[in-house]
Write a protein that holds these residues in place. Structure first.
Motif, PDB file in Angstrom:
ATOM      1  N   ARG A  81      -8.560  -3.296  15.395  1.00 39.84           N
ATOM      2  CA  ARG A  81      -8.221  -2.558  16.622  1.00 39.84           C
ATOM      3  C   ARG A  81      -7.027  -1.644  16.424  1.00 39.84           C
ATOM      4  O   ARG A  81      -6.926  -0.596  17.032  1.00 39.84           O
ATOM      5  CB  ARG A  81      -7.917  -3.523  17.772  1.00 39.84           C
ATOM      6  CG  ARG A  81      -9.107  -4.275  18.273  1.00 39.84           C
ATOM      7  CD  ARG A  81      -8.672  -5.295  19.307  1.00 39.84           C
ATOM      8  NE  ARG A  81      -8.402  -4.687  20.603  1.00 39.84           N
ATOM      9  CZ  ARG A  81      -9.318  -4.474  21.523  1.00 39.84           C
ATOM     10  NH1 ARG A  81     -10.558  -4.813  21.300  1.00 39.84           N
ATOM     11  NH2 ARG A  81      -9.006  -3.921  22.665  1.00 39.84           N
ATOM     12  N   ALA A  84      -8.058   1.859  15.228  1.00 44.19           N
ATOM     13  CA  ALA A  84      -9.193   2.433  15.949  1.00 44.19           C
ATOM     14  C   ALA A  84      -9.298   3.937  15.736  1.00 44.19           C
ATOM     15  O   ALA A  84     -10.389   4.484  15.639  1.00 44.19           O
ATOM     16  CB  ALA A  84      -9.078   2.118  17.432  1.00 44.19           C
ATOM     17  N   ARG A  85      -8.147   4.587  15.621  1.00 44.06           N
ATOM     18  CA  ARG A  85      -8.223   6.043  15.459  1.00 44.06           C
ATOM     19  C   ARG A  85      -8.848   6.409  14.117  1.00 44.06           C
ATOM     20  O   ARG A  85      -9.618   7.348  14.014  1.00 44.06           O
ATOM     21  CB  ARG A  85      -6.832   6.659  15.587  1.00 44.06           C
ATOM     22  CG  ARG A  85      -6.424   6.756  17.047  1.00 44.06           C
ATOM     23  CD  ARG A  85      -5.399   7.809  17.260  1.00 44.06           C
ATOM     24  NE  ARG A  85      -4.149   7.421  16.627  1.00 44.06           N
ATOM     25  CZ  ARG A  85      -3.202   8.286  16.278  1.00 44.06           C
ATOM     26  NH1 ARG A  85      -3.396   9.568  16.456  1.00 44.06           N
ATOM     27  NH2 ARG A  85      -2.087   7.868  15.744  1.00 44.06           N
ATOM     28  N   VAL A  88     -12.632   5.834  14.427  1.00 46.04           N
ATOM     29  CA  VAL A  88     -13.311   6.887  15.180  1.00 46.04           C
ATOM     30  C   VAL A  88     -13.374   8.174  14.363  1.00 46.04           C
ATOM     31  O   VAL A  88     -14.398   8.848  14.325  1.00 46.04           O
ATOM     32  CB  VAL A  88     -12.603   7.121  16.529  1.00 46.04           C
ATOM     33  CG1 VAL A  88     -13.098   8.388  17.202  1.00 46.04           C
ATOM     34  CG2 VAL A  88     -12.820   5.923  17.444  1.00 46.04           C
ATOM     35  N   SER A 130     -15.945   2.567  23.819  1.00 39.48           N
ATOM     36  CA  SER A 130     -14.560   2.101  23.936  1.00 39.48           C
ATOM     37  C   SER A 130     -14.304   1.085  22.833  1.00 39.48           C
ATOM     38  O   SER A 130     -15.238   0.544  22.243  1.00 39.48           O
ATOM     39  CB  SER A 130     -14.324   1.474  25.302  1.00 39.48           C
ATOM     40  OG  SER A 130     -14.917   0.190  25.343  1.00 39.48           O
ATOM     41  N   LYS A 131     -13.022   0.846  22.560  1.00 42.17           N
ATOM     42  CA  LYS A 131     -12.658  -0.135  21.527  1.00 42.17           C
ATOM     43  C   LYS A 131     -13.353  -1.468  21.768  1.00 42.17           C
ATOM     44  O   LYS A 131     -13.898  -2.068  20.855  1.00 42.17           O
ATOM     45  CB  LYS A 131     -11.147  -0.411  21.602  1.00 42.17           C
ATOM     46  CG  LYS A 131     -10.283   0.414  20.712  1.00 42.17           C
ATOM     47  CD  LYS A 131      -8.956  -0.308  20.530  1.00 42.17           C
ATOM     48  CE  LYS A 131      -7.780   0.526  20.947  1.00 42.17           C
ATOM     49  NZ  LYS A 131      -6.483  -0.089  20.674  1.00 42.17           N
ATOM     50  N   ASP A 132     -13.326  -1.923  23.026  1.00 40.11           N
ATOM     51  CA  ASP A 132     -13.898  -3.226  23.354  1.00 40.11           C
ATOM     52  C   ASP A 132     -15.398  -3.251  23.112  1.00 40.11           C
ATOM     53  O   ASP A 132     -15.942  -4.214  22.595  1.00 40.11           O
ATOM     54  CB  ASP A 132     -13.629  -3.572  24.824  1.00 40.11           C
ATOM     55  CG  ASP A 132     -12.173  -3.941  25.056  1.00 40.11           C
ATOM     56  OD1 ASP A 132     -11.490  -4.259  24.063  1.00 40.11           O
ATOM     57  OD2 ASP A 132     -11.740  -3.915  26.218  1.00 40.11           O
ATOM     58  N   ARG A 134     -17.182  -1.266  21.124  1.00 43.41           N
ATOM     59  CA  ARG A 134     -17.518  -1.152  19.697  1.00 43.41           C
ATOM     60  C   ARG A 134     -17.273  -2.485  19.000  1.00 43.41           C
ATOM     61  O   ARG A 134     -18.059  -2.933  18.180  1.00 43.41           O
ATOM     62  CB  ARG A 134     -16.683  -0.040  19.062  1.00 43.41           C
ATOM     63  CG  ARG A 134     -17.233   0.423  17.728  1.00 43.41           C
ATOM     64  CD  ARG A 134     -16.653   1.747  17.285  1.00 43.41           C
ATOM     65  NE  ARG A 134     -15.229   1.796  17.478  1.00 43.41           N
ATOM     66  CZ  ARG A 134     -14.607   2.619  18.305  1.00 43.41           C
ATOM     67  NH1 ARG A 134     -15.280   3.507  18.992  1.00 43.41           N
ATOM     68  NH2 ARG A 134     -13.305   2.579  18.449  1.00 43.41           N
ATOM     69  N   GLU A 135     -16.161  -3.117  19.359  1.00 46.44           N
ATOM     70  CA  GLU A 135     -15.836  -4.409  18.763  1.00 46.44           C
ATOM     71  C   GLU A 135     -16.988  -5.389  18.943  1.00 46.44           C
ATOM     72  O   GLU A 135     -17.443  -6.038  18.010  1.00 46.44           O
ATOM     73  CB  GLU A 135     -14.571  -4.945  19.440  1.00 46.44           C
ATOM     74  CG  GLU A 135     -14.134  -6.311  19.002  1.00 46.44           C
ATOM     75  CD  GLU A 135     -12.779  -6.672  19.618  1.00 46.44           C
ATOM     76  OE1 GLU A 135     -12.704  -6.837  20.847  1.00 46.44           O
ATOM     77  OE2 GLU A 135     -11.797  -6.755  18.862  1.00 46.44           O
TER      78      GLU A 135
END
Lengths: 194, 430
Positions: A81, A84-85, A88, A130-132, A134-135
């Protein structure tokens, strides 16, 4: 007799060497998961960090759980996390060019075939989540954890995991569908015109 | 499994597993690292791990903690705080549990908004620092790129042109190109959480996230920076760095069975929560947050939990009062300018500030304040470090009772099944 993960972790409270066996069992899959998400350099760094953090918090592990994979993926995921950048950026580069920066160092020299349009749309959709979301979907699809294991890994309710998963799937499907219709419209127009 | 998921499983499926040599060397350095680790404290789950000393030891630790906490209260190291904490605890004691008010088939719904604000001045120095730190390597044009498959010639050409343009932007960008001296942006997203009386529910972001800039010029500057591969800092990822990862633990969807068995006594509660940590260490930007910070965030989740009984809520407030570095302000405001008690953890970065309603002790919002941007560390923090001002806040709306699950499936005109929000029939919770 082979000890299960829970027993190994319990033993490692007094005997650090027991944790080495846990490392042998899970290092490669954790590494591969991080590699798929962030590339090989970060995978080297973060998979080691995953085990160091796991070791530090080993006394919080519920020794009744025979499989430590969800716990380890949870720690790994938490570390991912923070990048994340980067994730992406790499997904966008892949979607844009069809060439995956993450597979750059794979041994194969098969001329690095560029991905087809569908794959690129799929990857672009992954970058949009979103991060969540994708996680959750990558733990499901790439780490092959069940929703219950994912809930355990990220410390949330299974209902939350399910709703994130369905939202992620929906977003990806919508994007694929939109892209397909765009192509269909284009080819219709060509038929009518031509 | 449908086609989409099959395809997803194929993506990057062939990345190499680490080879035996790599694993071996990683293992050696790992074993080296942990063999030097100090002896761990004893198991905190005596019934699982079973050593017969664990229980007495845990009691001793609890007793020591109790002494420390009591001393703190007696010696009055936070005299102003202690009285305020009692005020809030008194309020908490009178607030009824929300879940008891649910009927058959009803859900509790909580809507919350996350607002992040940043303001950065793009002078020559900042720009140089950002450019130096920008990792453009993924995106830079590469001559060895091979296009196959169904990419058309036009697509290839379009991509090439875009990359050339992009490369030129990176090379030529200077502070002169950026007319707005300072860029202020605000990102707002809204979410809902819901659950039934048995804690079956979920959480979803509503599709109405907005980013607004101080002026059109500022928006243009941000777009230029983004195009040039310098993250403008106002995208979701940089802004959410401020609060997302800690925010995962102050959600209202705390498992009901765990909440129900927590002791309603501040010292016992602290001991229990400290000894039964989160499933993994709470890490933000590569550093573990302290036990105190973790406890503070967990406490916010407890105060929000509809399953927490009044006595537990009061104990939670008193427990917060016992955390070292906690200060109470008589007046603080959340991002919607609603006023309440401000309870803050002074030694954390970002500094969380909990805003509590003076009428009923409910959590109005949490502000995450960055007093010292230069102290922010980690992968997503490069942009924040250059900010003149950065803050993020979450504001909670009072929970509502919904008649039925808030999400249901429907069909579009073309016949596809979609998930959408049902028309809500809500009533307020007392």
């Amino acid at each position: 007799m082979r000890r299960n993960d829970g027993e190994l972790i319990a033993a490692s409270i007094d005997d650090a060497d027991a944790f080495g066996e846990l490392f042998d069992r899970h290092y490669a899959i954790v590494h591969q998961f991080i590699h798929r998400r962030l590339g090989v350099e970060l995978a080297d760094e973060l998979s080691s960090e995953t085990f160091v953090q796991a070791f530090k918090s080993r006394d919080s592990y519920d020794a009744g759980k025979p499989d430590a994979a969800p716990w380890l993926f949870g720690i790994a995921s938490n570390l991912i996390r923070n990048h994340a950048r980067t994730e992406v950026r790499k997904l966008r580069a892949y979607a844009r060019s069809g060439v995956d920066p993450v597979e750059e160092f794979a041994a194969a020299t098969d001329a690095r075939l560029a991905a087809g349009a569908d794959r690129r749309t799929l990857v672009a959709a992954l970058a949009k989540l979103s991060k969540d979301e994708r996680e959750v979907i990558l733990m499901f699809a790439w780490a092959e954890l069940t929703t219950a294991q994912i809930a355990e890994a990220i410390g949330t309710a299974e209902g939350t995991v399910r709703s994130r998963l369905s939202r992620a799937r929906k977003k990806i499907r919508d994007r694929l569908e939109a892209e397909k219709q765009k192509h269909a419209r284009q080819s219709n127009r060509q038929e009518v015109g031509g | 499994m449908n086609d989409m998921e099959k395809d997803l499983r194929e993506v990057r499926k062939n990345v190499a597993k680490p080879d035996a040599d790599a694993i071996d060397s990683a293992r050696r350095s790992f074993m080296n690292e942990i063999s030097g680790a100090p002896a761990r404290r004893r198991s905190r789950f005596p019934e699982r791990f079973g050593p017969r000393f664990a229980l007495p030891l845990a009691s001793a630790v609890a007793a020591a903690l109790l002494v420390v906490l009591t001393l703190q209260m007696v010696t009055g190291s936070h005299p102003a705080t202690a009285a305020d904490i009692e005020d809030i605890a008194g309020l908490a004691e009178r607030q009824q549990g929300q879940v008891e008010q649910l009927g058959q088939g009803e859900y509790l719904l909580s809507r919350f908004a996350t607002v992040a604000e940043m303001s950065t001045t793009y002078d020559e120095k900042t720009l140089a620092a950002l450019l130096a730190g920008a990792d453009g390597s993924d995106d830079a044009s590469r001559p060895d790129r091979v296009y196959f498959g169904d990419a058309t010639a036009e697509q290839v050409e379009r991509d090439r042109r875009a990359e050339t343009r992009r490369k030129r932007e990176i090379e030529s960008l200077t502070a002169d190109d950026l007319p707005a001296e300072s860029v202020t942006a605000k990102r707002k997203s809204e979410s809902v959480e819901w659950m039934d009386g048995e804690h079956v529910g979920g959480e979803s972001q509503l599709p109405n996230t907005t980013v607004t800039y101080g002026s059109p010029d500022q928006a243009a500057t941000a777009a230029k920076l983004r195009l040039a591969g310098v993250d403008s800092g106002f995208d979701e990822l940089a802004l959410s760095t401020v609060n997302t990862d800690v925010g995962r633990f102050d959600r209202f969807t705390w498992p009901s069975d765990e909440v129900r068995e927590l002791p309603a006594d501040p010292e016992a509660l602290a001991t229990r929560l400290r000894s039964k940590p989160l499933p993994f260490p709470l890490v933000r930007d590569g550093r573990s947050v302290s036990g105190d910070e973790e406890l503070f965030h967990v406490a916010i989740g407890l105060l929000r939990s509809p399953f927490a009984k009044p006595a537990l809520r009061a104990a939670t407030v008193r427990m917060i009062g016992g955390i070292s570095g906690v200060k109470v302000a008589d007046s603080a405001k959340d991002a919607q300018a609603r006023a309440g008690f401000g309870v803050t953890l002074t030694n954390a970065v970002p500094r969380p500030e909990l805003v509590i309603d003076k009428r009923n002790s409910s959590v109005l919002g949490v502000n995450y304040l960055i007093d010292r941007p230069d102290r922010i560390q980690g992968a997503n923090a490069d942009v924040l470090r250059h900010a003149d001002k950065a803050r993020a806040s979450t504001v909670f709306e009072p929970a509502l009772v919904v008649d039925g699950a808030p999400v249901c499936s429907g069909r579009t005109a073309s016949g596809r099944t979609v998930e959408r929000y049902c028309p809500w029939k809500v009533r307020p919770v007392k």
